[in-house]
Design a protein around this motif. Sequence first.
Motif, PDB file in Angstrom:
ATOM      1  N   VAL A  84       0.845  -1.199   0.000  1.00 23.47           N
ATOM      2  CA  VAL A  84       0.000   0.000   0.000  1.00 23.47           C
ATOM      3  C   VAL A  84       0.874   1.240   0.000  1.00 23.47           C
ATOM      4  N   GLY A  85       0.286   2.362  -0.471  1.00 19.76           N
ATOM      5  CA  GLY A  85       1.022   3.615  -0.477  1.00 19.76           C
ATOM      6  C   GLY A  85       0.147   4.753  -0.938  1.00 19.76           C
ATOM      7  N   ASN A  86       0.742   5.954  -1.015  1.00 20.09           N
ATOM      8  CA  ASN A  86       0.030   7.169  -1.407  1.00 20.09           C
ATOM      9  C   ASN A  86       0.762   7.859  -2.542  1.00 20.09           C
ATOM     10  N   GLY A  87      -0.009   8.706  -3.283  1.00 24.88           N
ATOM     11  CA  GLY A  87       0.612   9.597  -4.228  1.00 24.88           C
ATOM     12  C   GLY A  87       1.083  10.859  -3.517  1.00 24.88           C
ATOM     13  N   GLU A  88       1.654  11.784  -4.269  1.00 24.06           N
ATOM     14  CA  GLU A  88       2.223  12.980  -3.654  1.00 24.06           C
ATOM     15  C   GLU A  88       1.280  14.176  -3.704  1.00 24.06           C
ATOM     16  N   ASP A 598      -5.971  -9.041   6.962  1.00 21.33           N
ATOM     17  CA  ASP A 598      -5.088 -10.018   6.317  1.00 21.33           C
ATOM     18  C   ASP A 598      -4.118 -10.565   7.331  1.00 21.33           C
ATOM     19  N   GLU A 599      -4.579 -11.381   8.203  1.00 25.17           N
ATOM     20  CA  GLU A 599      -3.754 -11.915   9.275  1.00 25.17           C
ATOM     21  C   GLU A 599      -2.642 -12.782   8.688  1.00 25.17           C
ATOM     22  N   GLY A 600      -1.424 -12.526   9.143  1.00 24.95           N
ATOM     23  CA  GLY A 600      -0.301 -13.329   8.705  1.00 24.95           C
ATOM     24  C   GLY A 600       0.357 -12.831   7.442  1.00 24.95           C
ATOM     25  N   GLU A 601      -0.209 -11.783   6.779  1.00 25.26           N
ATOM     26  CA  GLU A 601       0.391 -11.292   5.563  1.00 25.26           C
ATOM     27  C   GLU A 601       1.277 -10.093   5.874  1.00 25.26           C
ATOM     28  N   THR A 602       2.229  -9.858   4.977  1.00 25.77           N
ATOM     29  CA  THR A 602       3.151  -8.746   5.142  1.00 25.77           C
ATOM     30  C   THR A 602       2.725  -7.610   4.242  1.00 25.77           C
ATOM     31  N   SER A 603       2.605  -6.410   4.798  1.00 26.29           N
ATOM     32  CA  SER A 603       2.282  -5.248   3.978  1.00 26.29           C
ATOM     33  C   SER A 603       3.533  -4.424   3.779  1.00 26.29           C
ATOM     34  N   ASN A 604       3.588  -3.726   2.652  1.00 23.87           N
ATOM     35  CA  ASN A 604       4.724  -2.888   2.332  1.00 23.87           C
ATOM     36  C   ASN A 604       4.195  -1.516   1.972  1.00 23.87           C
ATOM     37  N   SER A 605       4.542  -0.500   2.738  1.00 25.96           N
ATOM     38  CA  SER A 605       4.062   0.853   2.484  1.00 25.96           C
ATOM     39  C   SER A 605       5.069   1.610   1.667  1.00 25.96           C
ATOM     40  N   ASP A 606       4.554   2.504   0.824  1.00 25.65           N
ATOM     41  CA  ASP A 606       5.422   3.319  -0.006  1.00 25.65           C
ATOM     42  C   ASP A 606       4.740   4.644  -0.253  1.00 25.65           C
ATOM     43  N   SER A 607       5.471   5.714  -0.151  1.00 23.36           N
ATOM     44  CA  SER A 607       4.894   7.042  -0.396  1.00 23.36           C
ATOM     45  C   SER A 607       5.722   7.805  -1.410  1.00 23.36           C
ATOM     46  N   GLY A 608       6.318   7.073  -2.347  1.00 20.14           N
ATOM     47  CA  GLY A 608       7.141   7.702  -3.354  1.00 20.14           C
ATOM     48  C   GLY A 608       6.318   8.468  -4.355  1.00 20.14           C
ATOM     49  N   SER A 609       6.992   9.119  -5.285  1.00 17.97           N
ATOM     50  CA  SER A 609       6.334   9.981  -6.257  1.00 17.97           C
ATOM     51  C   SER A 609       5.762   9.183  -7.402  1.00 17.97           C
TER      52      SER A 609
END
Length: 612
Positions: A84-88, A598-609
């Motif tokens: 998951v992540g966001n735009g700028e 989502d129990e047991g899953e790994t999330s990866n956050s990103d807030s890049g451009s």
Amino acid sequence: MKQQSGFTLIKVMLMSTMASVVVIGALKETVIQERLTGNFQKDMNARLLAEKGIFTAANNLQKIVSDNSSFSVDDLVNQHGLHVGNGEIGDDTVYKARLSKSAEGLLEITSLGQRYYGDANQQLVARFELKPADIKSPFQHAVTGCKGVNLSGSGVVDSYDSSKGPYSETNRDSSGHVNTVIGDSSVTITGNSPIKGDVKASGVIYLKGSSPIIGDVHSNTGVEISGGGGTSYRVEGNVYSGGFFTHRGGEVKGYVRAVGNVEMKWGSKIINANNDPYDIMYGGTGNFPASYHAQESVQLDDGTTRQNVSYSDAYFRKTPEIEPVKVYDPSSPDYDPAKPNKECDPFELPLNMPDVMEQNPERDQDFAVGATQTYMFTPKIGRLMTSQVGIKKAVALDSKKAEIYLFDNLSQSHGISDTTEERVFGMKNFKVYSDGKMTITGGDVIFLVDGDFVLDGNAKLTIKSGSSLTVFTTGKVILGASGQVITEKEGMTSSGIPSLNFFSSYSGRDGFQVKGASDMYATIYAPLTQVKLSGSGQLYGTVRGSIIDSSGGSGVHFDSALKDVNFGSGGGSDEKSQLIFKGWFFEPAKPLPDLETDEGETSNSDSGSTDD
């Protein structure tokens, strides 16, 4: 005066009304166009966010699979299932990418892009194929002597494939290669020791006696072929020398390339069976009998054709381009003595052996099986089966949990379902002597021996079909003249582990000795010590040591199936696992599971451009 009727006023009011209707219609159209444009912008932003989710997840996953070549699609889905992540451009721009596995086994990344807190949603699905790294086992040659190889007697070096059957029932081929990898390490072949494969050396290659090479000869330093007889072809392939070439007798079936000086004596001959334009090329001086010349007519640089062109002619005095044998140079500026030689020791065994032996559960206790005793090991237990009264009995042993780095990519078959760790037996010194017998059965057995491993007298070690024994040792390995090692089925077990393996970090002299007359299947890995193969016993498998000395009738029959053995943490190729893009498509947007559910899953956050 005439009375005014007021019709002009009515006309003006009618025209104003019509103009108002036109303006209102235009305003309404403008509003509609503005809303359409806004909605299109929202959807475009959402689409770009969905694409960003794909790009971000794919880049993260590519790094993951590059760093860990053992990862499968299921591993990626289970351990890195959500990104998951966001735009700028605002807090209202969000992407969420979810991993799954398609029915075809492809990795699917479903990415949901959202703008204005869910007012605009676009969902993109991209498919990738996970291409595993091409694992290259360090067991690529029959004989690897890091500092030198000496083969004498009458032993044959050749190759077969145990996955197609035992040596006696399968076709042999010419991939029983012999090589060295450090500095100016030489290969000396004497007697009548046929090599059915290539011979490569960083130092000089000496072909003495009548030993033929059924392959190419490749040296960084020089090649010397003695005048010994007994066979017509001394080299059935080509000769490549980064230095000199001295040919005193016999025939080279292919051609010769030498960067340095060349000398040929009476009785030597270059056949050039494939009619290469140059029988020989050399960059230094040439010393040939007067009548030695090209086997065929040659076309000179000026376009003319001549017969019987002498090897001394300028036509042959051209420095050839020869790819050097890959070597490890301890005198190079970047040499670090604290780091092992990866060419000679791709498993970095001496560096890792202290960590391995730290897990030795009985490192202060010797283990011995003596006269009339029969002992059996399974992956779980070791116990005495028979013994005469009055004879000191070998102790019973239980295996202990351990994590052995060479089993990172292999699963030991130990029959214990509640652990993925290895099960090992530990001891200080190991010895089976007199007429003692030991049997390995029931799966893959691992020994940690913080001392010597000795099989002496009339002792017998039997490895049952479907089982294997792997020995890690810090001391000498001595397989005595009358000792027998019997592998009921040579090659790999169902878990992918060769049936018998020795990993020795011993660095003294003569650290690995095979003296017996009986045959043995094994992988021998002892990069810091000399390996001596004597007697008449045949070794099926492969051998790697500091110096290899083979004498008598000892032969080495390389099992080419070992090229696919996937022992971990070393020996891999430079190629990494890759994600290969297979296509994409948009689908109707639908919510993806929240991170909290989502129990047991790994999330990866990103807030890049992104260009949203």
